[in-house]
Write an enzyme that holds these catalytic residues in place. Structure first.
Site, short mmCIF file in Angstrom:
data_model
loop_
_atom_site.label_atom_id
_atom_site.label_comp_id
_atom_site.label_asym_id
_atom_site.label_seq_id
_atom_site.Cartn_x
_atom_site.Cartn_y
_atom_site.Cartn_z
N ASP A 311 0.99 -1.46 0.11
CA ASP A 311 -0.11 0.12 -0.09
C ASP A 311 0.84 1.42 -0.05
O ASP A 311 1.92 1.46 0.82
CB ASP A 311 -0.62 0.08 1.12
N GLU A 354 1.50 -0.35 -5.06
CA GLU A 354 0.45 0.37 -5.36
C GLU A 354 0.93 1.93 -5.34
O GLU A 354 1.17 2.48 -4.59
CB GLU A 354 -0.67 0.54 -4.27
#
Length: 646
Positions: A311, A354
């Protein structure tokens, strides 16, 4: 997890403080040990600035008297051994700080936690689960993910489906609910929003407190092992969303763990994450590196996770709160070390960034100067195509480059194309509801969008609910709108997704050369006025190709001319406008014969019908050599001719 050493070894401590103890979980936390035939429970914690550490819990009425830790080195590692097997005991660490404050903290290395809103750690042995997925790992060793079909189903465990009374399915129960669904729809992987222990449901797991503790919301660690094992037994990979950039500031968590900024940056500008209200890990601190890299390895070793979606990588590559994008060398070095270490442990692990930035070589190996991921999300493609689709069809001709731009850079990295949870929440609307126009037009354009996604180079990721054509955006406190399948158009959308995934998985040109320039070729990229795009997707063999046509307006056309590279006949293998999918049934039923008429810079051309908002895929028909016309399809006729020297 049985540990046979009474105290940390000098070598373990040296590696931990050096940033290279990648099995820190064998040292820290709570472990059942056996010493000279006597069973005990050993606790170990890093708190270098603590004056004292005591163990409190349900076993001593939360009174730490007589349960004091011993400091074993000047760098602040503390240990305590308690007689007996304390499996199931609830505990915390009481820490006296330099400023006289008394903190009560959960164990950073706890393997299990109380169900929220309670926040204590639980002594839990991870030993005892018998895995059955050895064949899955044998198959993985033979696969090359870059040339495989990959379509990932991203899901939030707590809101995919709930029981009739509104409670969560357990990990074990979800295995029997989810896996048949995944198999029926053909997805290759499941990606789970973070399952680390987290205090607030609304954070979806992105603000964790227990990085080694699978959240107790859905059951025990062994229950999660069962879920993953069952996925593997059914040839479904499991990817875990993982957050090594920042953590929540709840009092029982990592924040100011020993009264000082221990896991987080010391300077307020770097420490405070203004966007999420969290604290950023100090990725340059060697003990933090040991903690985080060990955590990733822990999920691989004990839970058999197949990969991670990392993330907010941009928040690691660049200093937080930095609008001018100041590169954070500490963060980049950490990511390189993380990827290198995990690949040494498991060469087949998926490491997916990401990352919304244009920082170079994110998916290049570290020994070639790259960051070392094997995939990154193509956020640019996602933003561009959604902006394009949200335009009125008659305005799309003015935004033609939103479709074409991605092909200028799509082979510079190994990309995953994402339509993730972030795009269908917080007022952004569902994928279906992003589409302009009336009821029928919305469904037609969503079918087109999904088809274009499958045909565009890159692996695929879609968030749960897209396959049913949800009108409402994701509601994380409720289950998906399963009742929609009672309505004709929603069921037809679901049927379309199943067929689309089948076509994708059985068509090698749609995935074999995802990351090579020679796997894609435009046919017509300049048709602004009609907003029709056509291109070729190629496989490894010369004659293995597909013709893809996308019409982004509501107009249909008869006898539409498209240039093609091969002479011969073509068959339509996918058409989003079929009546069975909710379309108007403008389809090409008959075999289409090419003409010796150059067009679009190609030596041959075909004429066909183009449906409104249509996504079409055509495959050259291959005939057995010397037996043309007998219905036996094998080799394209022009290839036969060229091999004969004609």
């Amino acid at each position: 997890m049985a540990v046979d050493a009474m105290a940390p070894t000098d070598y373990q401590l040296h590696l931990f403080h050096e940033g290279n103890l990648f099995q820190s979980y064998d040292l820290f936390g709570a472990h059942i040990i056996t010493l000279d035939g006597v069973i005990g429970t050993r606790f170990c914690v890093w708190a270098p600035n603590a004056v004292s550490v005591t163990l409190i819990g349900d076993f001593n009425d939360w009174n730490g008297e007589g349960y004091s830790f011993k400091k074993v080195n000047k760098e602040g590692v503390w240990t305590l051994i308690v007689n007996g097997d304390m499996q199931g005991s609830i505990y915390k660490y009481e820490i006296d700080t330099l400023n006289g404050e008394k903190l009560v903290k959960a164990d950073p290395f706890a393997f299990y936690s109380e169900v929220r809103p309670n926040t204590a750690s639980v002594v839990y042995s991870l030993e005892g689960y018998e895995w059955n997925d050895h064949r899955w790992f044998e198959k993985k060793e033979k696969k090359r993910v870059y040339t495989e079909a990959v379509i990932i189903y991203e899901m939030h465990f707590g809101s995919w489906k709930r029981k009739a009374d509104g409670t969560y399915y357990t990990y074990r129960e979800m295995a029997h609910e989810l896996i048949p669904y995944i198999l029926d729809h053909g997805f290759t992987h499941v990606e789970l929003l973070p399952l680390v222990e987290h205090p607030l449901d609304d954070s979806w797991g992105y603000q964790g407190t227990g990085y080694y503790s699978a959240t107790s919301r859905y059951g025990t660690p062994h229950d999660l092992m069962y879920f993953i094992d069952q996925c593997h037994l059914n040839n479904i990979g499991v990817i875990l969303d993982w957050v090594p950039g920042h953590f929540c500031k709840d009092a029982h968590g990592l924040y100011k763990f020993d009264g000082t900024f221990l896991y987080e940056y010391e300077t307020i500008y770097d420490r405070e994450n203004e966007v999420w209200g969290t604290a950023n890990f100090d990725l340059g601190k060697t003990e933090v590196q040991s903690f985080l890299i060990s955590n990733a390895r822990f999920w691989l070793e004990y839970y058999h996770i197949d990969g991670f979606r990392i993330d907010a990588v941009s928040n690691i590559i660049y200093w937080p709160n930095s609008n001018e994008k100041r590169i954070n060398k500490l963060g980049i070095d950490f990511l390189k070390k993380l990827n290198k270490t995990l690949y040494e442990y498991d060469p087949h692990v998926l490491m997916i960034a990401e990352d919304s930035t244009d920082y170079p070589q994110v998916t290049s190996p570290t020994n070639y100067g790259g960051v070392g991921f094997n995939y990154k999300w193509n956020m640019g493609w996602m933003n561009d195509i959604l902006k394009y689709m949200e335009k009125q069809p008659n305005e799309r001709k003015f935004f033609h480059d939103k479709v074409t731009f991605s092909l200028l850079y799509t082979f510079t990295e190994n990309f995953v194309l994402p339509f993730s949870h972030d795009e269908v929440v917080h007022g952004k609307k569902s994928l279906l509801n992003k589409m302009p126009g009336g009821y029928w037009q919305k469904f037609a354009q969503l079918r087109l969008l999904l088809g274009y996604m499958m045909a565009h180079p890159g692996k695929k990721l879609l968030f749960m609910g897209f396959e049913n054509g949800q009108f409402s955006e994701w509601k994380d406190k409720e289950q998906l709108d399963w009742n929609l399948l009672e309505f004709d158009m929603h069921q037809k959308m679901n049927d379309y997704v199943k067929e689309l995934v089948k076509v994708y998985k059985r068509s090698k040109p749609l995935y074999e050369l995802d990351h090579r320039q020679d796997g894609f070729e435009w046919i017509d990229v300049n048709n602004h006025n009609q907003s029709i795009f056509s291109f070729v997707r190629k496989g490894i063999t010369e004659s293995d190709l597909l013709i893809v046509i996308c019409n982004f307006t509501e107009k249909s056309y008869e006898n539409y001319l498209v240039g093609v590279p091969l002479q011969g006949s073509y068959r339509e293998i996918m058409n989003s406008d079929k009546e069975q999918f909710g379309g108007s049934d403008v389809i090409n039923k008959k075999v289409i014969q090419s003409k010796k008429q150059p067009y679009h810079g190609k030596p041959f051309s075909i004429e066909l019908s183009i449906p409104p908002f249509g996504f079409l895929v055509l495959r050259p028909i291959k005939h057995r050599k010397g037996r043309k016309g007998n219905g036996k399809e094998e080799m394209c006729s022009d290839v036969v001719s060229r091999r004969k020297g004609e």
